[in-house]
Design a protein around this motif. Structure first.
Motif, PDB file in Angstrom:
ATOM      1  N   ARG A 125       0.868  -1.186   0.000  1.00  0.00           N
ATOM      2  CA  ARG A 125       0.000   0.000   0.000  1.00  0.00           C
ATOM      3  C   ARG A 125       0.900   1.230   0.000  1.00  0.00           C
ATOM      4  O   ARG A 125       1.844   1.330   0.776  1.00  0.00           O
ATOM      5  CB  ARG A 125      -0.886  -0.012   1.241  1.00  0.00           C
ATOM      6  CG  ARG A 125      -1.855   1.154   1.292  1.00  0.00           C
ATOM      7  CD  ARG A 125      -2.810   1.024   2.451  1.00  0.00           C
ATOM      8  NE  ARG A 125      -2.119   1.283   3.706  1.00  0.00           N
ATOM      9  CZ  ARG A 125      -2.669   1.116   4.891  1.00  0.00           C
ATOM     10  NH1 ARG A 125      -3.889   0.644   5.005  1.00  0.00           N
ATOM     11  NH2 ARG A 125      -1.991   1.393   5.976  1.00  0.00           N
ATOM     12  N   TRP A 126       0.605   2.153  -0.911  1.00  0.00           N
ATOM     13  CA  TRP A 126       1.405   3.371  -0.979  1.00  0.00           C
ATOM     14  C   TRP A 126       0.515   4.556  -1.316  1.00  0.00           C
ATOM     15  O   TRP A 126      -0.616   4.413  -1.742  1.00  0.00           O
ATOM     16  CB  TRP A 126       2.555   3.229  -1.972  1.00  0.00           C
ATOM     17  CG  TRP A 126       2.171   3.114  -3.403  1.00  0.00           C
ATOM     18  CD1 TRP A 126       2.078   4.124  -4.321  1.00  0.00           C
ATOM     19  CD2 TRP A 126       1.827   1.925  -4.121  1.00  0.00           C
ATOM     20  NE1 TRP A 126       1.706   3.638  -5.543  1.00  0.00           N
ATOM     21  CE2 TRP A 126       1.545   2.283  -5.441  1.00  0.00           C
ATOM     22  CE3 TRP A 126       1.718   0.577  -3.765  1.00  0.00           C
ATOM     23  CZ2 TRP A 126       1.169   1.357  -6.411  1.00  0.00           C
ATOM     24  CZ3 TRP A 126       1.352  -0.340  -4.731  1.00  0.00           C
ATOM     25  CH2 TRP A 126       1.089   0.054  -6.032  1.00  0.00           C
ATOM     26  N   SER A 143      -4.270   6.932  -2.863  1.00  0.00           N
ATOM     27  CA  SER A 143      -3.765   5.706  -2.243  1.00  0.00           C
ATOM     28  C   SER A 143      -3.920   4.542  -3.207  1.00  0.00           C
ATOM     29  O   SER A 143      -4.895   4.462  -3.952  1.00  0.00           O
ATOM     30  CB  SER A 143      -4.534   5.408  -0.961  1.00  0.00           C
ATOM     31  OG  SER A 143      -4.257   6.397   0.000  1.00  0.00           O
ATOM     32  N   HIS A 144      -2.959   3.629  -3.177  1.00  0.00           N
ATOM     33  CA  HIS A 144      -2.958   2.479  -4.071  1.00  0.00           C
ATOM     34  C   HIS A 144      -2.690   1.217  -3.263  1.00  0.00           C
ATOM     35  O   HIS A 144      -1.922   1.243  -2.310  1.00  0.00           O
ATOM     36  CB  HIS A 144      -1.868   2.622  -5.134  1.00  0.00           C
ATOM     37  CG  HIS A 144      -1.899   3.940  -5.831  1.00  0.00           C
ATOM     38  ND1 HIS A 144      -2.740   4.208  -6.876  1.00  0.00           N
ATOM     39  CD2 HIS A 144      -1.202   5.084  -5.610  1.00  0.00           C
ATOM     40  CE1 HIS A 144      -2.554   5.446  -7.279  1.00  0.00           C
ATOM     41  NE2 HIS A 144      -1.622   6.000  -6.521  1.00  0.00           N
ATOM     42  N   VAL A 145      -3.300   0.111  -3.669  1.00  0.00           N
ATOM     43  CA  VAL A 145      -3.092  -1.177  -3.019  1.00  0.00           C
ATOM     44  C   VAL A 145      -2.909  -2.229  -4.098  1.00  0.00           C
ATOM     45  O   VAL A 145      -3.620  -2.249  -5.094  1.00  0.00           O
ATOM     46  CB  VAL A 145      -4.293  -1.562  -2.124  1.00  0.00           C
ATOM     47  CG1 VAL A 145      -4.096  -2.940  -1.515  1.00  0.00           C
ATOM     48  CG2 VAL A 145      -4.516  -0.527  -1.044  1.00  0.00           C
ATOM     49  N   LYS A 146      -1.934  -3.099  -3.870  1.00  0.00           N
ATOM     50  CA  LYS A 146      -1.679  -4.199  -4.791  1.00  0.00           C
ATOM     51  C   LYS A 146      -1.281  -5.407  -3.958  1.00  0.00           C
ATOM     52  O   LYS A 146      -0.585  -5.256  -2.950  1.00  0.00           O
ATOM     53  CB  LYS A 146      -0.559  -3.818  -5.754  1.00  0.00           C
ATOM     54  CG  LYS A 146      -0.411  -4.729  -6.917  1.00  0.00           C
ATOM     55  CD  LYS A 146       0.477  -4.084  -7.963  1.00  0.00           C
ATOM     56  CE  LYS A 146       0.325  -4.882  -9.241  1.00  0.00           C
ATOM     57  NZ  LYS A 146       0.723  -4.190 -10.410  1.00  0.00           N
ATOM     58  N   ASP A 173       5.021   9.270  -0.516  1.00  0.00           N
ATOM     59  CA  ASP A 173       5.418   9.548   0.857  1.00  0.00           C
ATOM     60  C   ASP A 173       5.099   8.424   1.830  1.00  0.00           C
ATOM     61  O   ASP A 173       5.217   8.592   3.026  1.00  0.00           O
ATOM     62  CB  ASP A 173       4.768  10.843   1.341  1.00  0.00           C
ATOM     63  CG  ASP A 173       3.248  10.773   1.343  1.00  0.00           C
ATOM     64  OD1 ASP A 173       2.669   9.733   0.969  1.00  0.00           O
ATOM     65  OD2 ASP A 173       2.623  11.777   1.713  1.00  0.00           O
ATOM     66  N   ASP A 174       4.683   7.277   1.343  1.00  0.00           N
ATOM     67  CA  ASP A 174       4.296   6.215   2.263  1.00  0.00           C
ATOM     68  C   ASP A 174       4.361   4.876   1.530  1.00  0.00           C
ATOM     69  O   ASP A 174       3.981   4.776   0.370  1.00  0.00           O
ATOM     70  CB  ASP A 174       2.864   6.470   2.751  1.00  0.00           C
ATOM     71  CG  ASP A 174       2.442   5.545   3.871  1.00  0.00           C
ATOM     72  OD1 ASP A 174       3.322   5.064   4.608  1.00  0.00           O
ATOM     73  OD2 ASP A 174       1.246   5.316   4.004  1.00  0.00           O
ATOM     74  N   ARG A 206       2.631  -2.610   8.114  1.00  0.00           N
ATOM     75  CA  ARG A 206       3.885  -2.144   8.712  1.00  0.00           C
ATOM     76  C   ARG A 206       4.650  -1.298   7.716  1.00  0.00           C
ATOM     77  O   ARG A 206       4.663  -1.580   6.524  1.00  0.00           O
ATOM     78  CB  ARG A 206       4.740  -3.345   9.126  1.00  0.00           C
ATOM     79  CG  ARG A 206       4.031  -4.305  10.055  1.00  0.00           C
ATOM     80  CD  ARG A 206       4.630  -4.506  11.420  1.00  0.00           C
ATOM     81  NE  ARG A 206       6.016  -4.305  11.586  1.00  0.00           N
ATOM     82  CZ  ARG A 206       6.927  -5.262  11.677  1.00  0.00           C
ATOM     83  NH1 ARG A 206       6.572  -6.524  11.577  1.00  0.00           N
ATOM     84  NH2 ARG A 206       8.180  -4.972  11.877  1.00  0.00           N
ATOM     85  N   ASP A 207       5.304  -0.285   8.220  1.00  0.00           N
ATOM     86  CA  ASP A 207       6.122   0.600   7.368  1.00  0.00           C
ATOM     87  C   ASP A 207       7.343  -0.135   6.854  1.00  0.00           C
ATOM     88  O   ASP A 207       7.985  -0.888   7.572  1.00  0.00           O
ATOM     89  CB  ASP A 207       6.609   1.810   8.166  1.00  0.00           C
ATOM     90  CG  ASP A 207       5.509   2.792   8.468  1.00  0.00           C
ATOM     91  OD1 ASP A 207       4.603   2.930   7.622  1.00  0.00           O
ATOM     92  OD2 ASP A 207       5.555   3.441   9.522  1.00  0.00           O
TER      93      ASP A 207
END
Length: 151
Positions: A95-96, A102-105, A128-129, A148-149
């Protein structure tokens, strides 16, 4: 004649040693410059799935890897590993966030999956994430660890 020959050979040997010593710092400087230019790896993980069906910590799926910045872009590498071989899928979620939102793959595997140069995200585009989570089960939402980062 023997003394002259010995002196001549000695002078030639001293000259070649001096030339070799003069070249050594230049070679060392070139090697140092090449090392500085290669990107620095930042390791993260391992991130695990949660316990399910009586599994121990040694049987959970996990993901670990590293990232580096090169040419203004962030690149991610890693491995998803299914340790218990229970014929359930292991999932890794990425996730970024960037200027587009926001995007999820996610990806899945029975055994293991290697990620080679995933991403190419740019700070100039608002990147940024970057978060990761790992799941294991019959569907992609079973026995998931927390986000988790990695960054």
């Amino acid at each position: 004649m023997t003394k002259a020959r010995t002196l001549l050979i000695g002078a030639a040997l001293a000259g070649s040693l001096a030339a070799g010593l003069a070249a050594a710092p230049a070679q060392a400087a070139t090697a140092g410059a090449q090392q500085v230019q290669s990107p620095q790896k930042h390791f993260f993980g391992p991130y695990h799935s949660t316990f399910g069906g009586g599994e121990s910590s040694g049987h959970r799926s996990y993901f670990k890897g590293y990232w580096y910045k090169d040419g203004g872009r962030y690149w991610f590498f890693g491995d998803l590993v299914d340790r218990d071989r229970d014929r359930e899928y292991s999932y890794v979620w990425f996730r970024w966030h960037d200027n587009s939102g926001s995007h999820v793959k996610y990806y899945k595997t029975f055994r293991g999956l290697h990620f080679d140069k995933f991403g190419g995200f740019k700070k100039s585009r608002g990147f940024d994430d970057f978060k990761i989570r790992v799941c294991e089960g019959d569907n992609r939402f079973d026995d998931c660890g927390g986000w988790r980062d990695a960054f």
